[in-house]
Structure formats: structure tokens, C-alpha cells
Design an enzyme around this catalytic site. Sequence first.
Site, PDB file in Angstrom:
ATOM      1  N   GLU A   1       1.284  -1.490  -0.279  1.00 41.02           N
ATOM      2  CA  GLU A   1       0.159   0.164   0.032  1.00 41.02           C
ATOM      3  C   GLU A   1       1.292   1.109  -0.386  1.00 41.02           C
ATOM      4  OE1 GLU A   1      -2.992  -0.515   3.492  1.00 41.02           O
ATOM      5  OE2 GLU A   1      -3.791  -1.838   1.786  1.00 41.02           O
TER       6      GLU A   1
ATOM      7  N   ARG B   1      -1.996  -3.210 -35.634  1.00 41.38           N
ATOM      8  CA  ARG B   1      -2.034  -4.367 -34.740  1.00 41.38           C
ATOM      9  C   ARG B   1      -2.856  -5.282 -34.518  1.00 41.38           C
ATOM     10  NH1 ARG B   1       1.400  -3.397 -29.995  1.00 41.38           N
ATOM     11  NH2 ARG B   1       1.375  -1.093 -30.981  1.00 41.38           N
TER      12      ARG B   1
ATOM     13  N   LYS C   1       0.739   1.040 -40.480  1.00 41.60           N
ATOM     14  CA  LYS C   1       0.653   0.449 -39.875  1.00 41.60           C
ATOM     15  C   LYS C   1      -0.449  -0.938 -39.014  1.00 41.60           C
ATOM     16  CE  LYS C   1       1.083   0.626 -35.276  1.00 41.60           C
ATOM     17  NZ  LYS C   1       1.867   1.473 -33.401  1.00 41.60           N
TER      18      LYS C   1
ATOM     19  N   ASP D   1       2.727   5.487 -38.312  1.00 40.16           N
ATOM     20  CA  ASP D   1       0.778   4.953 -38.674  1.00 40.16           C
ATOM     21  C   ASP D   1       0.389   6.434 -39.173  1.00 40.16           C
ATOM     22  OD1 ASP D   1      -0.046   6.252 -35.808  1.00 40.16           O
ATOM     23  OD2 ASP D   1       0.597   4.101 -35.434  1.00 40.16           O
TER      24      ASP D   1
HETATM   25  C1  R5P Z   1       0.251   3.735 -31.058  1.00 40.85           C
HETATM   26  O1  R5P Z   1      -0.445   3.823 -31.721  1.00 40.85           O
HETATM   27  C2  R5P Z   1       0.727   4.526 -30.292  1.00 40.85           C
HETATM   28  O2  R5P Z   1       0.912   5.709 -31.128  1.00 40.85           O
HETATM   29  C3  R5P Z   1       2.638   3.301 -30.026  1.00 40.85           C
HETATM   30  O3  R5P Z   1       3.029   3.604 -31.737  1.00 40.85           O
HETATM   31  C4  R5P Z   1       2.973   2.081 -29.418  1.00 40.85           C
HETATM   32  O4  R5P Z   1       2.614   2.590 -28.767  1.00 40.85           O
HETATM   33  C5  R5P Z   1       3.893   1.678 -28.925  1.00 40.85           C
HETATM   34  O5  R5P Z   1       4.364   0.997 -28.789  1.00 40.85           O
HETATM   35  P1  R5P Z   1       5.400  -0.958 -28.939  1.00 40.85           P
HETATM   36  O6  R5P Z   1       6.218  -0.214 -29.125  1.00 40.85           O
HETATM   37  O7  R5P Z   1       4.731  -1.967 -28.668  1.00 40.85           O
HETATM   38  O8  R5P Z   1       5.220  -1.429 -30.861  1.00 40.85           O
END
Ligand code: R5P
Length: 293
Positions: A36, A192, A190, A167
Site C-alpha cells: 500500500e 496491430r 501499421k 502510422d
Molecule cells: C500506438 O499507436 C502508439 O502511438 C505507439 O506506436 C505504440 O504505443 C508503440 O508501442 P510498441 O512500442 O509496443 O509498438
Amino acid sequence: MKVIPGPASRKLGLRLAELLGAEAVPITCKHFPDGESYVRLDGSVEGETVVIVQSTYPPQDKHLLELCLMADTAKDLGAERVVAVVPYLAYARQDKRFLSGEAVSIRTVGKLLRAAGVDKLITIDIHSDEALKALGIEAVSLSAVPLLARYLAEEKGLGGAFALAPDRGALERAEQASKILGGGFGWLHKERSRITGEVRVEEKALDISGRTVIIFDDIISTGGTIVAATEVLKKQGAARVYAACTHPLLVNDALKRILASGCDGVVGTDSVPSSVSVVPVAGLLARELRDEL
Ligand code: R5P
């Protein structure tokens, strides 16, 4: 105005107090054996505008709760106004319900901060405008991109580099950087996976053959985005690739993976402490806070 340097951002908070010519309120923070958090303000805040400086990098939940404890205690002890300076604001990437049933986490964080007495929030390069709105409190997001671009141009001699957004969402950042670097800008596509978190970057025709490219992003977390983008850029003939981000979370071996992918270097701000946090944000925050004086 008085400044409370929170446990996650003590150095930054003290520097900010110095730049503003404001008193820093001493604070005791500790954790009990069961985990805590405990907070005690060791100075008066009665009748004051109180600026609490606390970034919310990992462990995010602990840093958020400490922020709530500090804000609530300051209000309880008579602070007139509480301004939370949260250089890295956690949970901003969950700014909508991507899959049915999900929490809109940043909205919940906004409710917690408001309930704890935060009147205004100042952050840096929040993930999206949607996240800023979803907070539901007066909030400002400052841009550290010009600071990063200037550092890369002046300290690293990378003026003339191509600024790249990994992106479409980060395009504005790349455009902003290119105004300082002067070498044009562009973006990649990009995707994900919402389930596995795996990142895929598509190849795209870009005028980068033999050139230096700098990828500008708000956050580097696992490094998956930078690794995928670097591989595509190298395949397309980029001579050198660098990554610049505002919040270098760099979880686990992210930095090692990024460098192993062919990226020539990573630069970040000190919104989050790390081995690449070389660009200070105190001046940027101080300029914004002068209106509160
Ligand atoms: C996502 O849209 C953010 O703008 C970053 O591109 C993202 O958080 C990067 O995360 P990671 O390093 O895990 O690819």
C-alpha cells in the site's frame, strides 16, 4: 503557487519549481510491506494553487494512485486549485471501446482524477485528441516534438533527415518535426492485432533511398512498432534509421530489440526516466504553467 514533486517525477518537479521560482513542498512517500502507498505533505498548501508533478509510467497503477492521494490531500488541507502535471499519462491508448465490453480506461482515469480534486491536467503528447476529450476535465497536451527535432538537428547533426510517422495517427508529429529538420515527411501503414498485440507495417513507396530517416512516435513500449518500421525502411534503402519518441517506456528488452533490428539510435524525453531520456521537458512545462502564476 507551490509545486509538489511527486515520487515518480521528483527531479523534474524540483527543476520545474526552480524555473517557476515557486516553493517546492516537501513530501514523504513510502510503501507498506503489503504494497500500500503512503503519502504525507510536509508543508502548507492552504489557499494555494498547487502543481503536482507525477508521471504515470510503470508501475502505472501505483503512480496514478499516488497522484490521487497527493491531489486529495492537498485539497483536504485547503489548496484552492490543483493542477496535475502528468508528463506521461498512462491509459491514453485505451481511448475507445475497440472490442465490445472493454473499459474505456482513459475515461475512468479522468473520473478518478476529478474525484480526487484535480482541477486541470497538463500532459505531453497524449496519444490522441479523443483521449484528451475523454478525460472529462480541463486538460492540455503540449508537444515535445519540436524539442526532439531540435535536439536531433543540433546535437546529433541530423538536419535534413526525413521525418516518418509509423502510422497515420502520428502524421501530425512527423509534419511538425519536418518543419525543423527540413527533409520532408511521410507515414507508413501499421496494423496491430487487438488480440495478440503483434504489429505489421506495410511496405510503401517513399523517397528515402540512401537517406537518413527518423521515426517519430509518442510512445515506445515493447518496441514492436519501431522494429517493424525499421525493417521496412531498411528494405527500401534507407541509409540510417533513428527513432524519436516523447515517452520511452522501453519495457523489458525493447531497446536491445530495436537496435538489433538495424535502428541506429533512439532518443526520448525525460517524461519517463530511461537510458535514452536526453531531452528535458521542464522548460516546456514551465512556459505553460506561467499563466497559472
Ligand atoms: C500506438 O499507436 C502508439 O502511438 C505507439 O506506436 C505504440 O504505443 C508503440 O508501442 P510498441 O512500442 O509496443 O509498438
